[in-house]
Design a protein around this motif. Structure first.
Motif, PDB file in Angstrom:
ATOM      1  N   LEU A  37       0.827  -1.203   0.000  1.00 30.67           N
ATOM      2  CA  LEU A  37       0.000   0.000   0.000  1.00 30.67           C
ATOM      3  C   LEU A  37       0.858   1.249   0.000  1.00 30.67           C
ATOM      4  O   LEU A  37       1.886   1.307   0.686  1.00 30.67           O
ATOM      5  CB  LEU A  37      -0.902   0.024   1.233  1.00 30.67           C
ATOM      6  CG  LEU A  37      -1.957  -1.069   1.335  1.00 30.67           C
ATOM      7  CD1 LEU A  37      -2.728  -0.908   2.645  1.00 30.67           C
ATOM      8  CD2 LEU A  37      -2.909  -1.034   0.158  1.00 30.67           C
ATOM      9  N   THR A  39       1.542   4.476   1.514  1.00 32.50           N
ATOM     10  CA  THR A  39       1.199   5.087   2.792  1.00 32.50           C
ATOM     11  C   THR A  39       1.504   6.583   2.805  1.00 32.50           C
ATOM     12  O   THR A  39       1.045   7.287   3.699  1.00 32.50           O
ATOM     13  CB  THR A  39       1.938   4.403   3.956  1.00 32.50           C
ATOM     14  OG1 THR A  39       3.340   4.456   3.718  1.00 32.50           O
ATOM     15  CG2 THR A  39       1.484   2.950   4.092  1.00 32.50           C
ATOM     16  N   GLY A  85      -3.254   4.647   0.018  1.00 32.73           N
ATOM     17  CA  GLY A  85      -4.217   3.552   0.088  1.00 32.73           C
ATOM     18  C   GLY A  85      -4.248   2.681  -1.149  1.00 32.73           C
ATOM     19  O   GLY A  85      -4.792   1.579  -1.104  1.00 32.73           O
ATOM     20  N   ARG A  87      -2.968  -0.012  -3.748  1.00 31.75           N
ATOM     21  CA  ARG A  87      -2.061  -1.166  -3.699  1.00 31.75           C
ATOM     22  C   ARG A  87      -1.293  -1.185  -5.010  1.00 31.75           C
ATOM     23  O   ARG A  87      -1.899  -1.155  -6.090  1.00 31.75           O
ATOM     24  CB  ARG A  87      -2.864  -2.444  -3.500  1.00 31.75           C
ATOM     25  CG  ARG A  87      -2.030  -3.677  -3.303  1.00 31.75           C
ATOM     26  CD  ARG A  87      -2.928  -4.816  -2.806  1.00 31.75           C
ATOM     27  NE  ARG A  87      -2.311  -6.099  -2.981  1.00 31.75           N
ATOM     28  CZ  ARG A  87      -1.377  -6.602  -2.183  1.00 31.75           C
ATOM     29  NH1 ARG A  87      -0.966  -5.910  -1.150  1.00 31.75           N
ATOM     30  NH2 ARG A  87      -0.851  -7.790  -2.402  1.00 31.75           N
ATOM     31  N   ALA A 115      -7.570   2.982  -4.176  1.00 30.51           N
ATOM     32  CA  ALA A 115      -8.015   3.347  -2.834  1.00 30.51           C
ATOM     33  C   ALA A 115      -9.521   3.529  -2.826  1.00 30.51           C
ATOM     34  O   ALA A 115     -10.115   3.959  -3.799  1.00 30.51           O
ATOM     35  CB  ALA A 115      -7.331   4.638  -2.382  1.00 30.51           C
TER      36      ALA A 115
END
Length: 116
Positions: A37, A39, A85, A87, A115
Motif C-alpha cells: 500500500l 502510505t 491507500g 495497492r 483506494a
C-alpha cells in the motif's frame, strides 16, 4: 578426418552457446521490488508527485517490505494519479540503497487496487 572434427567442434560450440542464452521473457527478468500500500505520496513545491512510500510484506516474488520510491519522467505508471491507500507493485530501475527502508528509483509502478 579433419572435416569431421571441425563439424563436431562447431556443433559442440553452437550447443554450448545456446545453453548460455537467456530464454526468459522480460516480465520474468524484472523482479518485483515491493508490493503493498502507498502510505505516503511525496510531492515537490509545485504539487508534482516525486515519490511514494510503500509498505507491504515480503512474498515469494518480492524483495522488500518497505520502500521509498522515487519517480521521474522515465517511470512507467499504470494510473494517472497515485494516492494513499492504493495497492501497487514496483519494479526498481537499477540498484536500491540498502538503508531501511530501501530507497530506489521506480522503473514501473503498477496499480493493483485503487483506494476506496
Amino acid at each position: 578426418m579433419k572435416k569431421i572434427l571441425i563439424i563436431v567442434l562447431a556443433t559442440v560450440l553452437m550447443l554450448n552457446m545456446m545453453g548460455c542464452m537467456k530464454t526468459s521473457n522480460n516480465k520474468n527478468e524484472e523482479k518485483i521490488g515491493i508490493r503493498g500500500l502507498i502510505t505516503k505520496v511525496l510531492t515537490d513545491d509545485n504539487k508534482k508527485v516525486t515519490g511514494i512510500f510503500v509498505e507491504g510484506k515480503v512474498e515469494g516474488d518480492t524483495i522488500h517490505d518497505k520502500a521509498t520510491v522515487s519517480i521521474d519522467k522515465s517511470t512507467k505508471i499504470s494510473a494517472s494519479e497515485l494516492k494513499e491507500g492504493m495497492r501497487v507493485e514496483v519494479v526498481f530501475k537499477g540498484e536500491v540503497m540498502e538503508s531501511y527502508p530501501v530507497q530506489g528509483k521506480a522503473k514501473t509502478i503498477k496499480v493493483i487496487d485503487f483506494a476506496t
